[in-house]
Design a protein around this motif. Sequence first.
Motif: not given
Length: 260
Positions: A147-152, A246-248
């Motif tokens: 799943x996408x996850x924008x921030x740590x 997520x790569x971020x």
Amino acid sequence: MTAVDFEAFVERLANVAGEAVMPFFRTSIGVENKAGRGFDPVTAADHAGEAAMRQLIKVTFPNHGVIGEEFGSEGDGAEYVWVLDPIDGTRGFITGLPTWGTLIGLLKSGAPVYGMMSQPFTKERFFGDGGSARYRGPLGDRRLRTRPCATIEQAIMSATSPRIFTGDDLTAFERLEAVTRTTRYGGDCYAYCMLAAGQIDLVVETDLKPYDIVALIPIIEGAGGVVTDWNGGPASNGGRVIAAGDKRVHAAAMEILNKA
């Protein structure tokens, strides 16, 4: 041969391992300690599961190498090498918890090309070839996607135990844990599969062996995730490992772990 050619054979390996292991689950099985210090359990189930898989590999692909947790390496310089962990999560196994699985990985010229995590008690299998990954079990047959996850700060993290980290590694892990949303311990191989299924965002470990991670790499990458060592290099040799959906989140975790 490609990894696809081995898919049916991996199913057979998982079947024979499950047949060997399951008679021991939730019984009064004896436990030995492999560690000189601390506790690193091994059981007759571990030995039986790996022996069954090794025998099938030897009969079917006599020129292939094998690396296993219980019986070491044999022919590990071959083009194709099987990397086996009959029970990843033995602590879970001996306490009757289903947070363990059989790991079956395949290396071609040293690179992971296929992997499966089989959980015979829940009748679930997670498998992938680096390009795609799938789940098959009580919830049906479906594609695995991280799943996408924008921030740590939004990330749900997992680790086997905080006790696996020492010294500077412990300091780095605690720094990372302080900024993530929450941490869940004790998942072993199951945590990586939940990452591939989009339930967890980050898994951070240290002191892994190849048989702990090789099978999981094609599953995670096939589901769209990334898995490396803490320096961003290949994870197939084990050691300190980061897996992220997520790569971020992967980039942010690496920055925090390696902060001077």
